[in-house]
Design a protein around this motif. Structure first.
Motif, mmCIF file in Angstrom:
data_model
loop_
_atom_site.group_PDB
_atom_site.id
_atom_site.type_symbol
_atom_site.label_atom_id
_atom_site.label_comp_id
_atom_site.label_asym_id
_atom_site.label_seq_id
_atom_site.Cartn_x
_atom_site.Cartn_y
_atom_site.Cartn_z
ATOM 1 N N VAL A 184 0.002 -2.269 -5.415
ATOM 2 C CA VAL A 184 -0.710 -2.599 -4.176
ATOM 3 C C VAL A 184 -1.180 -4.053 -4.165
ATOM 4 C CG1 VAL A 184 -3.079 -1.905 -4.787
ATOM 5 C CG2 VAL A 184 -2.280 -1.655 -2.445
ATOM 6 N N GLN A 185 -1.397 -4.646 -5.324
ATOM 7 C CA GLN A 185 -1.939 -6.002 -5.397
ATOM 8 C C GLN A 185 -0.899 -7.102 -5.605
ATOM 9 O OE1 GLN A 185 -4.960 -6.082 -8.447
ATOM 10 N NE2 GLN A 185 -6.242 -4.589 -7.386
ATOM 11 N N LYS A 190 0.805 7.431 -6.383
ATOM 12 C CA LYS A 190 -0.599 7.693 -6.724
ATOM 13 C C LYS A 190 -0.818 8.978 -7.509
ATOM 14 C CE LYS A 190 -1.804 9.725 -2.288
ATOM 15 N NZ LYS A 190 -2.405 9.466 -1.017
ATOM 16 N N ALA A 241 1.997 2.020 -3.518
ATOM 17 C CA ALA A 241 0.915 2.604 -4.315
ATOM 18 C C ALA A 241 0.684 4.057 -3.916
ATOM 19 C CB ALA A 241 -0.361 1.784 -4.154
ATOM 20 N N ASP A 242 0.764 4.349 -2.633
ATOM 21 C CA ASP A 242 0.579 5.719 -2.157
ATOM 22 C C ASP A 242 1.676 6.640 -2.681
ATOM 23 O OD1 ASP A 242 -1.675 4.889 -0.776
ATOM 24 O OD2 ASP A 242 -0.654 4.814 1.179
ATOM 25 N N TYR A 285 -2.210 -10.372 0.628
ATOM 26 C CA TYR A 285 -2.413 -9.091 1.302
ATOM 27 C C TYR A 285 -2.157 -7.968 0.327
ATOM 28 C CZ TYR A 285 2.736 -8.948 1.804
ATOM 29 O OH TYR A 285 4.082 -8.940 1.566
ATOM 30 N N PRO A 286 -2.644 -6.765 0.562
ATOM 31 C CA PRO A 286 -3.239 -6.258 1.796
ATOM 32 C C PRO A 286 -4.759 -6.413 1.893
ATOM 33 C CG PRO A 286 -2.806 -4.410 0.339
ATOM 34 C CD PRO A 286 -2.296 -5.659 -0.350
ATOM 35 N N CYS A 287 -5.429 -6.762 0.807
ATOM 36 C CA CYS A 287 -6.901 -6.744 0.820
ATOM 37 C C CYS A 287 -7.560 -8.112 0.770
ATOM 38 C CB CYS A 287 -7.414 -5.898 -0.347
ATOM 39 S SG CYS A 287 -6.889 -4.178 -0.246
ATOM 40 N N GLN A 322 0.830 -1.205 0.000
ATOM 41 C CA GLN A 322 0.000 0.000 0.000
ATOM 42 C C GLN A 322 0.868 1.260 0.000
ATOM 43 O OE1 GLN A 322 -3.548 0.302 -0.222
ATOM 44 N NE2 GLN A 322 -2.780 2.332 -0.752
ATOM 45 N N GLU A 364 -2.214 0.202 -8.935
ATOM 46 C CA GLU A 364 -3.036 -0.969 -8.633
ATOM 47 C C GLU A 364 -2.195 -2.249 -8.667
ATOM 48 O OE1 GLU A 364 -7.271 -2.882 -10.147
ATOM 49 O OE2 GLU A 364 -6.209 -1.504 -11.457
#
Length: 156
Positions: free
Chosen positions: A69-70, A56, A52-53, A80-82, A49, A66
């Protein structure tokens, strides 16, 4: 895999910077020669994350943030993270996940010597369809066995 040039270029860019979020992880954790504590592992997991931040605000022709982060998501939702599953994970991230796994296992780490290319290939084959996208695993295995990519001590 039959991807167009622009898609390949976008995935290549995301793959090159996918761990940029580790810049915020303490060096003593990244270079620890022993197992991490649960709290330290949670700090490592933030890097996806964080990466990605970091990017961004940058405009890319493909969803690079994307993919970043994935890149630790897994088809079965165990990543992770989602905890994304299957097609919820963008194709670029599914490709990076396989490449990152093979590269990590084939390379020396502070906490263990390189495990070798064959162990890495075995890992992705064992996770094919459960953790990793089957078409990506098949393409990676074909590239490794054809000699079109070099891993381990010859990586440059």
């Amino acid at each position: 895999m039959g991807l167009d040039h622009d898609t390949i270029e976008g995935i290549d860019l995301a793959a090159r910077i996918h761990d940029i979020g580790k810049i915020g992880t303490p060096a003593e954790i990244l270079s620890r020669p022993t197992n991490l504590s649960p709290m330290e592992w949670e700090l490592i997991k933030i890097h996806a994350q964080a990466g990605a931040d970091i990017i961004k605000g940058v405009t890319f022709p493909l969803p690079v943030a994307e993919m970043i982060v994935q890149h630790h998501e897994r088809l079965d939702g165990s990543g992770y993270p989602c905890g994304l599953r299957g097609e919820e994970i963008c194709l670029g991230a599914r490709i990076i996940a396989v490449a990152d796994t093979v590269e990590a296992m084939s390379s020396h780490r502070p906490y263990r010597p390189a495990l070798g290319v064959e162990a890495a290939v075995e890992e992705i084959v064992n996770g094919r369809g459960r953790l990793f996208e089957p078409a990506v695993v098949d393409a990676c295995v074909a590239l490794v066995h054809s000699g079109r990519i070099r891993l381990g001590p010859t990586w440059d």
